[in-house]
Each structure stands twice: as C-alpha cells, then as structure tokens.
Scaffold this motif. Sequence first.
Motif: not given
Length: 192
Positions: A68-69, A98-100, A113-116, A130-131
């Motif tokens: 994740f960025p 939802v990542v932190r 984040y949207v993961v595909t 998204l956030v």
Amino acid sequence: MQPSAVPELAHTHARPIHWVATATALAGVVALSSVLGPDAATAAPTPGPQTRSAPAQLAPPDPAAVEFPLECGPVKRVVRKQASGDLDGDGRPETVAVVRCDAPMGTPPDGVYVVTRAAGSAEPRVVATLVDPEDRTNVDDFAVRDGEVRAGLLGYSSADVPSCCPDVRESVKWRWTDGAFVRSAPSTAKSV
C-alpha cells in the motif's frame, strides 16, 4: 381438595413392562417403514431447456499481498477492515481495504484503498485511493454493497482538535462512474 369422581386409570402409573412394550412397538414401526418405503428415486433426462453451469466464482484479491502507498516508518501496515464486491461491473471482484500504520500509541489515520487483479494476472494491485491518510480521518462503518463503497468517516473540524477526539462524522459513498470512483455524500452527512 375435592376427590376425583373418575377411578384411577391403570395407564397413569407406568410400569417397566409398559416401557418395554412401547419401545418394541416403536422399533417395529421403524423397521416396517424402511422395508415398505418408496423405491429409490431415479433421475431421467427430460426434454426441455438446457442449463449451463455458472462461471466459477473468482476469489477477490488478498490485500495482504499488496504494497500500500502508506509510509509507516519502523512500524508495519495493518489491514483493519476489508470488503469485496464487483465495483466496476467487469465480473471480477475488487477488495476495498481500510489500512493504517500499527502505531503503539494514539489513533493513526486510516487510508481506504481499492485492490484489484488485472485480467489474466494473479498479482493484486492498488488501483485507487478513496481516503488518503493525510486527510487525518478514521473509518468507522464500512461496507461494500450494491456496487458502492460506503463508509462513516470520523474527522476534525480544525487542526486544533486533538487526534484522540474526532468531532466530525460524515457518511460517504463511492461508485465507479465513467472510469473513476466518484464520491457522494447525503446533504446532511456532516455533524459536529
């Protein structure tokens, strides 16, 4: 108390012989029903419309396999929540995470984040933020339903509000429209 006008009935006092007779009768009924039961069902093809099997369900991308960025320094990233669904209508599920940062103290902000996974690829990748954690928000309620990402965001009315105590709650939705995720919120979504 008034005595009963009906004489005591013999069957109101069960004796062991009554229990043996009942068990024997019950065993006889079960054995007889298995012998006299219906024949085994057989399926014969009947003319009519042909059915096709549905396409195999694709597994949604695993957010644990994605970088994740999100810059966390010496602590690791944590996927707090995740939900999956087909957000862009291509028949392949996406995962929203939802990542932190796993901070030992305080409440670090969340990123959504949207993961595909690209067609023909096994590698998941982040395709949308998204956030952004730099927005200083935390995600409360979170779901993917009917092609939408829905979330309750907890934020701050000013930079002076301490990180422990968000004072703004906003309900938002994102929907894939014309090649991008479009954010919308009900007109009364913000509260202080």
